[in-house]
Enzyme design. Sequence first.
Site, PDB file in Angstrom:
ATOM      1  N   SER A 167     -12.064   5.698  -2.658  1.00 36.73           N
ATOM      2  CA  SER A 167     -11.440   6.983  -2.350  1.00 36.73           C
ATOM      3  C   SER A 167     -10.785   6.868  -0.980  1.00 36.73           C
ATOM      4  O   SER A 167     -11.114   7.592  -0.060  1.00 36.73           O
ATOM      5  CB  SER A 167     -12.475   8.102  -2.354  1.00 36.73           C
ATOM      6  N   THR A 186      -6.144   3.805 -11.218  1.00 36.12           N
ATOM      7  CA  THR A 186      -7.591   3.832 -11.455  1.00 36.12           C
ATOM      8  C   THR A 186      -8.036   4.997 -12.348  1.00 36.12           C
ATOM      9  O   THR A 186      -7.393   6.030 -12.405  1.00 36.12           O
ATOM     10  CB  THR A 186      -8.332   3.916 -10.114  1.00 36.12           C
ATOM     11  N   ILE A 222      -2.435   0.231 -15.358  1.00 37.34           N
ATOM     12  CA  ILE A 222      -2.897   1.566 -15.036  1.00 37.34           C
ATOM     13  C   ILE A 222      -3.274   1.676 -13.557  1.00 37.34           C
ATOM     14  O   ILE A 222      -3.643   0.687 -12.943  1.00 37.34           O
ATOM     15  CB  ILE A 222      -4.148   1.941 -15.884  1.00 37.34           C
ATOM     16  N   THR A 232      -8.132  -5.452  -7.479  1.00 40.45           N
ATOM     17  CA  THR A 232      -9.501  -5.709  -7.048  1.00 40.45           C
ATOM     18  C   THR A 232      -9.840  -7.206  -6.969  1.00 40.45           C
ATOM     19  O   THR A 232     -10.600  -7.626  -6.094  1.00 40.45           O
ATOM     20  CB  THR A 232     -10.465  -4.992  -8.018  1.00 40.45           C
ATOM     21  N   CYS A 251      -2.213   8.779  -8.055  1.00 50.21           N
ATOM     22  CA  CYS A 251      -3.364   8.470  -7.211  1.00 50.21           C
ATOM     23  C   CYS A 251      -4.396   9.577  -7.323  1.00 50.21           C
ATOM     24  O   CYS A 251      -4.103  10.736  -7.055  1.00 50.21           O
ATOM     25  CB  CYS A 251      -2.948   8.296  -5.765  1.00 50.21           C
ATOM     26  N   LYS A 254       0.868  -1.173   0.000  1.00 48.09           N
ATOM     27  CA  LYS A 254       0.000   0.000   0.000  1.00 48.09           C
ATOM     28  C   LYS A 254       0.910   1.229   0.000  1.00 48.09           C
ATOM     29  O   LYS A 254       1.976   1.212   0.590  1.00 48.09           O
ATOM     30  CB  LYS A 254      -0.854  -0.037   1.286  1.00 48.09           C
TER      31      LYS A 254
HETATM   32  C1  LIG Z   1      -9.065  -0.143  -2.696  1.00 49.18           C
HETATM   33  C2  LIG Z   1      -7.932   0.229  -3.589  1.00 49.18           C
HETATM   34  C3  LIG Z   1      -6.843   0.921  -3.075  1.00 49.18           C
HETATM   35  C4  LIG Z   1      -5.791   1.264  -3.904  1.00 49.18           C
HETATM   36  N1  LIG Z   1      -4.722   1.928  -3.368  1.00 49.18           N
HETATM   37  C5  LIG Z   1      -3.641   2.192  -4.129  1.00 49.18           C
HETATM   38  C6  LIG Z   1      -2.484   2.781  -3.572  1.00 49.18           C
HETATM   39  O1  LIG Z   1      -2.419   3.036  -2.383  1.00 49.18           O
HETATM   40  N2  LIG Z   1      -1.442   3.061  -4.395  1.00 49.18           N
HETATM   41  C7  LIG Z   1      -1.454   2.755  -5.725  1.00 49.18           C
HETATM   42  O2  LIG Z   1      -0.464   3.005  -6.410  1.00 49.18           O
HETATM   43  N3  LIG Z   1      -2.540   2.182  -6.278  1.00 49.18           N
HETATM   44  C8  LIG Z   1      -3.629   1.896  -5.532  1.00 49.18           C
HETATM   45  N4  LIG Z   1      -4.732   1.291  -6.102  1.00 49.18           N
HETATM   46  C9  LIG Z   1      -4.729   0.999  -7.537  1.00 49.18           C
HETATM   47  C10 LIG Z   1      -4.355  -0.462  -7.838  1.00 49.18           C
HETATM   48  O3  LIG Z   1      -3.051  -0.748  -7.424  1.00 49.18           O
HETATM   49  C11 LIG Z   1      -4.502  -0.763  -9.341  1.00 49.18           C
HETATM   50  O4  LIG Z   1      -3.627   0.074 -10.044  1.00 49.18           O
HETATM   51  C12 LIG Z   1      -5.905  -0.529  -9.851  1.00 49.18           C
HETATM   52  O5  LIG Z   1      -6.842  -0.891  -8.879  1.00 49.18           O
HETATM   53  C13 LIG Z   1      -6.223  -1.301 -11.143  1.00 49.18           C
HETATM   54  O6  LIG Z   1      -6.096  -2.678 -10.967  1.00 49.18           O
HETATM   55  P1  LIG Z   1      -7.343  -3.658 -10.578  1.00 49.18           P
HETATM   56  O7  LIG Z   1      -8.440  -3.360 -11.525  1.00 49.18           O
HETATM   57  O8  LIG Z   1      -6.770  -5.041 -10.687  1.00 49.18           O
HETATM   58  O9  LIG Z   1      -7.728  -3.317  -9.168  1.00 49.18           O
HETATM   59  C14 LIG Z   1      -5.810   0.934  -5.276  1.00 49.18           C
HETATM   60  C15 LIG Z   1      -6.908   0.232  -5.778  1.00 49.18           C
HETATM   61  C16 LIG Z   1      -7.951  -0.126  -4.963  1.00 49.18           C
HETATM   62  C17 LIG Z   1      -9.113  -0.871  -5.561  1.00 49.18           C
END
Ligand SMILES: Cc1cc2nc3c(=O)[nH]c(=O)nc-3n(C[C@H](O)[C@H](O)[C@H](O)COP(=O)(O)O)c2cc1C
Lengths: 302, 302, 279, 279
Positions: free
Chosen positions: B72, B193, B191, B266, B131, B47
């Site tokens: 968020s 989000t 990517i 996710t 972020c 994280k």
């Molecule tokens: C709940 C949550 C928290 C996230 N926190 C971070 C974070 O702290 N730092 C970061 O670089 N990306 C963060 N992300 C982004 C993920 O690392 C990832 O880039 C993004 O969710 C796309 O991948 P996914 O569709 O497999 O989740 C977060 C995503 C989610 C869903």
Amino acid sequence: MKHISLDINIAGIKMKNPVIAASGTFGYGLEYSQLIDINFFGAIVTKTITLEPRIGNPQPRIVEVASGMLNSIGLQNPGAKVFIEEKLPKLKGYGVPIIANISGSKEAEFVKLADLLKDMGLSGLELNISCPNVEHAGLFAQDADTTYKLVRKVRKVTSLPLIVKLTPNVTDITLIARASEDAGADAISLINTLIGMSIDIQTKMPKLANVIGGLSGPAVKPVALRMVYEVSKKVRIPVIGMGGIMTSEDSIEFLLAGASAVAIGTANFVNPNTCCEIIEGIKTYMKANSFNKISDITGKLK
Amino acid sequence: MKHISLDINIAGIKMKNPVIAASGTFGYGLEYSQLIDINFFGAIVTKTITLEPRIGNPQPRIVEVASGMLNSIGLQNPGAKVFIEEKLPKLKGYGVPIIANISGSKEAEFVKLADLLKDMGLSGLELNISCPNVEHAGLFAQDADTTYKLVRKVRKVTSLPLIVKLTPNVTDITLIARASEDAGADAISLINTLIGMSIDIQTKMPKLANVIGGLSGPAVKPVALRMVYEVSKKVRIPVIGMGGIMTSEDSIEFLLAGASAVAIGTANFVNPNTCCEIIEGIKTYMKANSFNKISDITGKLK
Amino acid sequence: MKIFNVKKEIIENKKVSADCYKMTFESKEIACRVKPGQFLHIKCSDTYDPLLRRPISIHSIKNNVIGILYKVVGRGTGLLSKKTSGDPIDVIGPLGNGFDYQLLANCQLPILVGGGIGIAPLYFLAQRLTEQCSNITVLIGASNKCNILCIDEFKKLDCKVKVSTDDGSDGINGTVVDLLKKELVPENSKLKTQNLKLKIFTCGPVPMLRQVHQLVSKYNVSSQVSLERQMACGIGACMGCTIKTQNHPESLRDKTQNYKQVCKDGPVFDIKEIVWEDI
Amino acid sequence: MKIFNVKKEIIENKKVSADCYKMTFESKEIACRVKPGQFLHIKCSDTYDPLLRRPISIHSIKNNVIGILYKVVGRGTGLLSKKTSGDPIDVIGPLGNGFDYQLLANCQLPILVGGGIGIAPLYFLAQRLTEQCSNITVLIGASNKCNILCIDEFKKLDCKVKVSTDDGSDGINGTVVDLLKKELVPENSKLKTQNLKLKIFTCGPVPMLRQVHQLVSKYNVSSQVSLERQMACGIGACMGCTIKTQNHPESLRDKTQNYKQVCKDGPVFDIKEIVWEDI
Ligand SMILES: Cc1cc2nc3c(=O)[nH]c(=O)nc-3n(C[C@H](O)[C@H](O)[C@H](O)COP(=O)(O)O)c2cc1C
Ligand SMILES: Cc1cc2nc3c(=O)[nH]c(=O)nc-3n(C[C@H](O)[C@H](O)[C@H](O)COP(=O)(O)OP(=O)(O)OC[C@H]3O[C@@H](n4cnc5c(N)ncnc54)[C@H](O)[C@@H]3O)c2cc1C
Ligand SMILES: Cc1cc2nc3c(=O)[nH]c(=O)nc-3n(C[C@H](O)[C@H](O)[C@H](O)COP(=O)(O)OP(=O)(O)OC[C@H]3O[C@@H](n4cnc5c(N)ncnc54)[C@H](O)[C@@H]3O)c2cc1C
Ligand SMILES: Cc1cc2nc3c(=O)[nH]c(=O)nc-3n(C[C@H](O)[C@H](O)[C@H](O)COP(=O)(O)O)c2cc1C
Ligand code: FES
Ligand code: FES
């Protein structure tokens, strides 16, 4: 009890409700008339017309993805002449405002087409400067200056209500929206599709012959809603919101976020009755919340 | 039959397979260790850590949307000191490369943090310059120059493998990727989000207290895949692909599109066993397609 | 603590009120470790819509059979309610901390206060409490007669059951907080002379819990509350479910210490720990 | 032509082979208008995953009961196969143009050529053809014995049925194109002397159809083919399902005239109309 009215007037286009059939998903309005009463719609936006006929992209052009679809139709259309001579006369028989969606690969094509269409009994023009399925270096709507210049030129040749349709594939959509407004647009439509891709791991080939395509459907709704919210705070002209709307609840989210009307695309394929159901749903919501007109909802996000 | 190997070496980080736990979805690795064997992973990205502790955004922070979720969180984290003193020692007990994901609201914070973390036994650093859940005018990764300068400065203070994580909320992601490469990045992650929003039509309030949030999950996959495809053609450094990966098929799509490794976010929430299943699935695919190593798949799109 | 992801067959899934269902399945792994107040994270669909799991408390344990009691409020619980005996079910658990229900010998009297579906975790608690004492009071609040849950089950455990309904169709006309008020005010002096202490366990909608908090603060009664939050991971990894708690001694060094994770540090909290203005 | 979106209850949905199902439901609106070769656009899920409808041909009509025969190949058909009698089904139809099956009195002999699940629309065609003639030949190709579909049904209609299997487990060892070859080569001269003309109706996988095309071109036999394309709207609005056809006289003015929509102008085409190199 007060009278509830769904009427709206967007940029001079009078609609009996704020629910519009989105470009490219409703053909020229006639196809769906065998199945539903298209007189219900607030307005119908035609499939994009170009000056010359276009055969579009090779097949496959459609692939389903999670909660959405990718399309790479590539603006297949019979061209302005056939549109004017064959499609439009039939469309005008309906009691629904018809908005022609036009595109081109050069500025001059837009201008010529807008000029051609100016006295044809259309209710408005929508400029598709955001279609991801045609080839040129970047979309018009990915650059504020290019957008400004194009809209300005089209504005000069037509007095029809002018709607500019924007792409979500940008860093800051409010800049493009502002450029459109400054150039004389009467309304903004957003969003067109997000650019996406899908791969068949067995054949190791892209699932779309065109490699990339436009993502639409519920998957894009959160992005579309955010952009409508951002843009409607930055422009004074009305915003037509679209992207993943499937239900009246979705539509109301867009209205609350700042849209003055909504357009329905992909949902038509899934449930051709979507628009009628949305109109009813909005009415019910207005009653329950003591709203008398659509503008009572628009932008009322707390 | 030849030996199949899933080993990869990304920017000097040796992993036993190309499946990485994505930042923010796997805590500091320890939470999930009660449920699964985290030694299976190719690597774990923590994280995001900031210099000082952050309490993050108000609640609600999470909302489900079609085939995805908005979050968020706002980078809630205990800060560098607690990370170094409490989290890292435990994490290092596992046989998995640990990549610290760091962020800050100013360039100087990134630099200081990178400096602090340089001799801590980490396998790499991931710069979260993308972020959407923190407040400043635009994300670092929305501008190529800003990205270049930031990466350049961090590069100077650390010799750890440096991964730059990009945002999809841009007009042309290849420009930002190139800027990162030019500034000395060893790999690109993408990517993060997509920025989205959701509204509760009964309360007329945004469903997230922070109004906007980051969209992840299957809904974003087509966009993520397209961006990995675009970027991997434009940079020479490896790309770590992520965004909506739920299955080994999804992972293989990203590899074919040009990714050297994949990260899973996710999906962990939905099926904590996703990564193990993906590793097995990739192995099966390699056997069926006579691939011996991961680089045989990377970029092999026809 | 060990957590399991088990895939089982549903034994039974039956409607128990207008919108509530009770589902059972067998899981030795979970059953032999679980504490009252802990919950499961349940997959409601095989598709990506809905995507996330849904947190549901453990309602009962009998041998290795786990029971959940849930209310249909949306798509996830709606899909759950359509499943039938023999269908597969995918759950993660046991999750969270659970109630601290060790009573001090005979000098503590437990009162269970459940509003609506909030009664769900309290039945499992009552099952376990009966092993320690026989003086359990259960206060059940419901909107109306038809929505009262578990009354017979609690009676079978020999609990003293009192009911309130919003429309007066059964029990007292009022809320479960009104019931609780009655337990606290008159008894309080009696109990004191007997050197007995009340111990309250509660679960229900936030407005009700807020009132319970005010009430028990006034009488200074030890109370534990089970809370809900939108959850993604359910395991402490995503920071989606945080809640503001009273100042932590460590908070000068690390202000995040004032925020706890409902999924990991909760869902059960000491009622005094929560910053109720912030919920 | 009028198209309907009907929501009905499933009468029956039963497995008829390893991976094929037959579903029936009643719809007067559709039944009294539909032509063989037309199709339905079916909603397989109530959620957004999968999102789009699935096109499935009409397999049979009996009174007002509509039958479809479908193969489980992915998620949509997978979900369809899980539905049971009494479940709701949402279909749009009738869609497309259908076969042109009016025979010239007694001088045309119909041959129906179905590969795999391609046999589905041909049974409905046979139902209607029996009203005109009694000389129907049906050629059924399958991978193996267990996958042969509808053989008894066709026999009940008094059709002459011939079967091929890829592994020789039933009928001839070969493909349905091999069967067709036999019908064409020796018969051809016989038929000519009797002044009879063959009329071929075919449906199946593209490689098979391509071979049928080569064969019938050689013998110059009139043939209609039912084609498949990924579809979104199914009604002619989205341009998702186009196919390249031979030069249209209008194509100088409007080159898009060379592209037809499988959903609206098809799915049935004259086999000569299609540009087979482009599929
Ligand atoms: C709940 C949550 C928290 C996230 N926190 C971070 C974070 O702290 N730092 C970061 O670089 N990306 C963060 N992300 C982004 C993920 O690392 C990832 O880039 C993004 O969710 C796309 O991948 P996914 O569709 O497999 O989740 C977060 C995503 C989610 C869903
Ligand atoms: C620790 C815990 C234990 C719970 N135990 C029970 C129980 O034993 N029985 C029971 O009936 N319910 C219980 N709940 C509530 C239950 O999780 C929600 O009712 C359920 O998630 C709603 O899902 P849905 O898809 O049906 O509704 P949705 O369509 O998703 O939403 C309907 C409503 O439910 C809320 N909701 C949605 N997802 C969640 C979530 N993940 N967490 C909390 N609320 C949510 C939404 O905010 C909305 O108001 C518990 C919740 C938590 C956090
Ligand atoms: C006019 C027409 C009539 C048809 N009639 C029948 C029939 O009677 N019986 C039958 O079993 N099948 C029929 N099909 C094929 C059927 O539509 C597909 O098998 C079905 O859509 C696959 O859906 P799925 O979700 O199960 O598979 P998916 O998981 O979506 O995909 C599996 C495979 O099916 C293909 N496919 C997916 N969607 C479509 C689509 N909309 N159109 C065509 N192919 C698709 C995919 O390319 C893929 O190869 C017909 C198709 C058309 C166009
Ligand atoms: C198959 C298809 C074709 C489309 N063609 C056009 C088009 O010709 N011109 C245009 O401006 N937008 C076109 N769009 C975009 C839609 O009008 C709409 O902006 C987008 O799909 C988002 O809305 P939706 O999610 O409701 O479909 C098309 C969309 C789809 C799905
Ligand atoms: S739900 Fe993820 S930390 Fe609690
Ligand atoms: S499927 Fe839309 S035009 Fe044929």
